[in-house]
Write a protein that holds these residues in place. Structure first.
Motif, PDB file in Angstrom:
ATOM      1  N   VAL A 169      37.491  23.688  40.973  1.00  0.00           N
ATOM      2  CA  VAL A 169      38.333  25.061  41.175  1.00  0.00           C
ATOM      3  C   VAL A 169      37.850  25.542  42.361  1.00  0.00           C
ATOM      4  CG1 VAL A 169      38.750  27.165  40.451  1.00  0.00           C
ATOM      5  CG2 VAL A 169      39.097  25.325  38.878  1.00  0.00           C
ATOM      6  N   GLN A 170      36.527  25.830  42.578  1.00  0.00           N
ATOM      7  CA  GLN A 170      35.775  26.537  43.673  1.00  0.00           C
ATOM      8  C   GLN A 170      36.142  25.864  44.919  1.00  0.00           C
ATOM      9  OE1 GLN A 170      32.249  28.871  43.338  1.00  0.00           O
ATOM     10  NE2 GLN A 170      31.268  27.677  44.619  1.00  0.00           N
ATOM     11  N   GLU A 171      35.844  24.501  44.978  1.00  0.00           N
ATOM     12  CA  GLU A 171      36.136  23.901  46.123  1.00  0.00           C
ATOM     13  C   GLU A 171      37.691  23.990  46.741  1.00  0.00           C
ATOM     14  OE1 GLU A 171      32.979  20.092  45.598  1.00  0.00           O
ATOM     15  OE2 GLU A 171      34.951  19.840  44.437  1.00  0.00           O
ATOM     16  N   ASN A 172      38.349  23.845  45.683  1.00  0.00           N
ATOM     17  CA  ASN A 172      39.895  24.062  46.122  1.00  0.00           C
ATOM     18  C   ASN A 172      40.234  25.555  46.789  1.00  0.00           C
ATOM     19  OD1 ASN A 172      42.277  22.262  45.123  1.00  0.00           O
ATOM     20  ND2 ASN A 172      40.873  21.840  43.660  1.00  0.00           N
ATOM     21  N   GLU A 189      31.806  36.242  51.309  1.00  0.00           N
ATOM     22  CA  GLU A 189      32.178  37.609  51.021  1.00  0.00           C
ATOM     23  C   GLU A 189      33.674  37.553  50.566  1.00  0.00           C
ATOM     24  OE1 GLU A 189      31.994  39.669  54.538  1.00  0.00           O
ATOM     25  OE2 GLU A 189      29.795  40.110  54.269  1.00  0.00           O
ATOM     26  N   ARG A 190      34.373  36.669  51.200  1.00  0.00           N
ATOM     27  CA  ARG A 190      35.782  36.569  50.827  1.00  0.00           C
ATOM     28  C   ARG A 190      35.727  35.830  49.187  1.00  0.00           C
ATOM     29  NH1 ARG A 190      39.289  36.319  55.284  1.00  0.00           N
ATOM     30  NH2 ARG A 190      38.917  38.263  56.341  1.00  0.00           N
ATOM     31  N   ARG A 235      36.753  35.835  43.310  1.00  0.00           N
ATOM     32  CA  ARG A 235      36.493  35.803  42.143  1.00  0.00           C
ATOM     33  C   ARG A 235      36.513  37.061  41.365  1.00  0.00           C
ATOM     34  NH1 ARG A 235      32.002  31.470  41.708  1.00  0.00           N
ATOM     35  NH2 ARG A 235      30.505  33.134  40.526  1.00  0.00           N
ATOM     36  N   ALA A 236      36.303  38.053  42.168  1.00  0.00           N
ATOM     37  CA  ALA A 236      36.438  39.194  41.209  1.00  0.00           C
ATOM     38  C   ALA A 236      37.914  39.680  40.863  1.00  0.00           C
ATOM     39  CB  ALA A 236      35.704  40.372  42.040  1.00  0.00           C
ATOM     40  N   ARG A 237      38.830  39.310  41.842  1.00  0.00           N
ATOM     41  CA  ARG A 237      40.117  39.605  41.751  1.00  0.00           C
ATOM     42  C   ARG A 237      40.831  38.640  40.696  1.00  0.00           C
ATOM     43  NH1 ARG A 237      43.342  41.102  46.807  1.00  0.00           N
ATOM     44  NH2 ARG A 237      43.339  43.171  45.945  1.00  0.00           N
ATOM     45  N   VAL A 238      40.373  37.285  40.746  1.00  0.00           N
ATOM     46  CA  VAL A 238      40.859  36.178  39.766  1.00  0.00           C
ATOM     47  C   VAL A 238      39.724  35.651  38.981  1.00  0.00           C
ATOM     48  CG1 VAL A 238      42.517  34.284  39.899  1.00  0.00           C
ATOM     49  CG2 VAL A 238      42.665  35.921  41.700  1.00  0.00           C
ATOM     50  N   PRO A 239      39.465  36.252  38.078  1.00  0.00           N
ATOM     51  CA  PRO A 239      38.214  35.834  37.243  1.00  0.00           C
ATOM     52  C   PRO A 239      38.220  34.220  36.906  1.00  0.00           C
ATOM     53  CG  PRO A 239      38.883  37.847  36.286  1.00  0.00           C
ATOM     54  CD  PRO A 239      40.075  37.591  37.362  1.00  0.00           C
ATOM     55  N   LEU A 240      39.220  33.896  36.659  1.00  0.00           N
ATOM     56  CA  LEU A 240      39.313  32.157  36.368  1.00  0.00           C
ATOM     57  C   LEU A 240      38.567  31.542  37.426  1.00  0.00           C
ATOM     58  CD1 LEU A 240      40.742  29.911  34.700  1.00  0.00           C
ATOM     59  CD2 LEU A 240      42.594  30.068  36.569  1.00  0.00           C
ATOM     60  N   VAL A 241      38.525  32.020  38.790  1.00  0.00           N
ATOM     61  CA  VAL A 241      37.961  31.196  39.770  1.00  0.00           C
ATOM     62  C   VAL A 241      36.376  31.057  39.449  1.00  0.00           C
ATOM     63  CG1 VAL A 241      37.228  31.071  42.175  1.00  0.00           C
ATOM     64  CG2 VAL A 241      39.668  31.694  41.301  1.00  0.00           C
ATOM     65  N   MET A 251      47.270  30.329  39.171  1.00  0.00           N
ATOM     66  CA  MET A 251      46.411  31.386  39.554  1.00  0.00           C
ATOM     67  C   MET A 251      45.331  31.053  40.496  1.00  0.00           C
ATOM     68  SD  MET A 251      47.214  33.909  37.558  1.00  0.00           S
ATOM     69  CE  MET A 251      45.940  35.099  37.038  1.00  0.00           C
ATOM     70  N   VAL A 252      45.036  29.456  40.434  1.00  0.00           N
ATOM     71  CA  VAL A 252      43.987  29.292  41.563  1.00  0.00           C
ATOM     72  C   VAL A 252      44.745  28.878  42.858  1.00  0.00           C
ATOM     73  CG1 VAL A 252      42.688  27.234  42.011  1.00  0.00           C
ATOM     74  CG2 VAL A 252      42.451  28.061  39.903  1.00  0.00           C
ATOM     75  N   GLU A 253      46.075  28.500  42.825  1.00  0.00           N
ATOM     76  CA  GLU A 253      46.944  28.528  44.100  1.00  0.00           C
ATOM     77  C   GLU A 253      46.872  29.884  44.947  1.00  0.00           C
ATOM     78  OE1 GLU A 253      49.542  24.847  42.457  1.00  0.00           O
ATOM     79  OE2 GLU A 253      50.459  26.640  42.592  1.00  0.00           O
ATOM     80  N   ILE A 254      47.160  31.006  44.079  1.00  0.00           N
ATOM     81  CA  ILE A 254      47.278  32.180  44.666  1.00  0.00           C
ATOM     82  C   ILE A 254      45.899  32.642  45.207  1.00  0.00           C
ATOM     83  CG2 ILE A 254      47.934  34.468  44.069  1.00  0.00           C
ATOM     84  CD1 ILE A 254      50.023  33.632  41.896  1.00  0.00           C
ATOM     85  N   ALA A 255      44.971  32.389  44.285  1.00  0.00           N
ATOM     86  CA  ALA A 255      43.376  32.798  44.711  1.00  0.00           C
ATOM     87  C   ALA A 255      43.045  32.190  46.075  1.00  0.00           C
ATOM     88  CB  ALA A 255      42.326  32.406  43.498  1.00  0.00           C
ATOM     89  N   ARG A 256      43.355  30.909  46.069  1.00  0.00           N
ATOM     90  CA  ARG A 256      43.098  30.032  47.474  1.00  0.00           C
ATOM     91  C   ARG A 256      43.824  30.627  48.626  1.00  0.00           C
ATOM     92  NH1 ARG A 256      44.669  23.840  47.424  1.00  0.00           N
ATOM     93  NH2 ARG A 256      46.765  24.807  47.381  1.00  0.00           N
ATOM     94  N   CYS A 257      44.923  31.445  48.348  1.00  0.00           N
ATOM     95  CA  CYS A 257      45.653  32.111  49.675  1.00  0.00           C
ATOM     96  C   CYS A 257      44.887  33.258  50.087  1.00  0.00           C
ATOM     97  CB  CYS A 257      47.234  32.233  49.291  1.00  0.00           C
ATOM     98  SG  CYS A 257      48.299  30.777  49.336  1.00  0.00           S
ATOM     99  N   LEU A 258      44.311  33.889  48.939  1.00  0.00           N
ATOM    100  CA  LEU A 258      43.668  35.280  49.088  1.00  0.00           C
ATOM    101  C   LEU A 258      42.597  34.941  50.057  1.00  0.00           C
ATOM    102  CD1 LEU A 258      43.710  36.780  45.803  1.00  0.00           C
ATOM    103  CD2 LEU A 258      45.471  37.092  47.688  1.00  0.00           C
TER     104      LEU A 258
END
Length: 239
Positions: free
Chosen positions: A93-96, A113-114, A119-125, A143-150
């Motif tokens: 997940v983190q690598e993605n 930092e990002r 990780r704070a915004r999407v706890p699943l990460v 959720m991970v797909e959106i997190a990656r965009c962030l």
């Protein structure tokens, strides 16, 4: 924030968009609805640089982006979450998520930092950081797909069918995240087959048919339009 004027685009010489005009104001959520083949996803592709329009103008904050490369548009703060199958299943997940920071990869401090912010915004990460992405549920993958965009701290996110294949609980989690991002100032443009969900999330709506914009307005106006209420929501409009 975003303006499209008379945009024409297609594939293999065939036209899909026939002079699309569309506007998204800053910090709004705009939902594009319409039947299959209306050109909804093609609109997202020409904005993100994955497809070059043959005619028309696309501007972001007054600057032209039509025909620019996908990398240039990413650098302008516009990211896209594809319809499905956008993760690398054998990677963690983190690598993605870190793949989303490819453009800033040389600045290790900024990258870290990002990642901390995501990780704070999407706890699943954080919770599933070392798990293989292929082991996630459909809602978790989204959720991970959106997190990656962030990872690029975007000003605008394009979402293609965020509800596709998700159960009601997962849908609620994705909807909450979209609303949270919007409250934090992110402009959202989404394509959605689930008209009730999409317009329920949105502040504004766009109805497309046959590669053209047929109707625009606030989400409430679109939901309550007599034809839309009948065709897409299966009910009579409210008064």
């Amino acid at each position: 924030m975003l303006t499209m004027k008379r945009v024409v685009a297609g594939y293999g010489g065939g036209r899909v968009l026939h002079g699309v005009d569309l506007e998204c104001a800053r910090q709004t959520i705009t939902c594009i609805v319409g039947p299959n083949g209306a050109g909804k996803s093609t609109v997202l592709r020409v904005i993100s640089g994955l497809l070059t329009p043959t005619e028309g103008e696309i501007t972001v904050d007054g600057g032209p982006i039509a025909g620019r490369s996908a990398e240039e548009i990413l650098r302008r703060g516009i990211t896209q979450v594809p319809q499905s199958h956008a993760l690398f299943p054998a990677m963690s997940v983190q690598e993605n998520v870190l793949m989303g920071g490819y453009l800033i990869r040389r600045d290790r401090k900024l990258l870290r930092e990002r990642l901390d912010l995501v990780r704070a915004r999407v706890p699943l990460v954080a919770e599933r950081a070392n798990d293989s992405a292929g082991n996630l549920s459909g809602g978790q993958r989204r959720m991970v797909e959106i997190a990656r965009c962030l990872m690029l701290d975007p000003g605008m996110i394009l979402l293609d069918e965020p509800s596709l294949g998700l159960d009601p609980r997962s849908l609620a989690g994705v909807a909450d995240l979209i609303n949270e991002l919007n409250r934090d100032g992110v402009t959202v443009l989404l394509v959605e087959q689930n008209v009730r969900l999409g317009l329920g999330l949105a502040t504004h709506g766009v109805v497309m048919e046959g590669g053209r914009v047929r109707l625009t307005g606030t989400a409430a106006e679109i939901k309550n339009h007599p034809e839309i209420a009948s065709l897409y929501l299966g009910k009579e409009p409210t008064t």
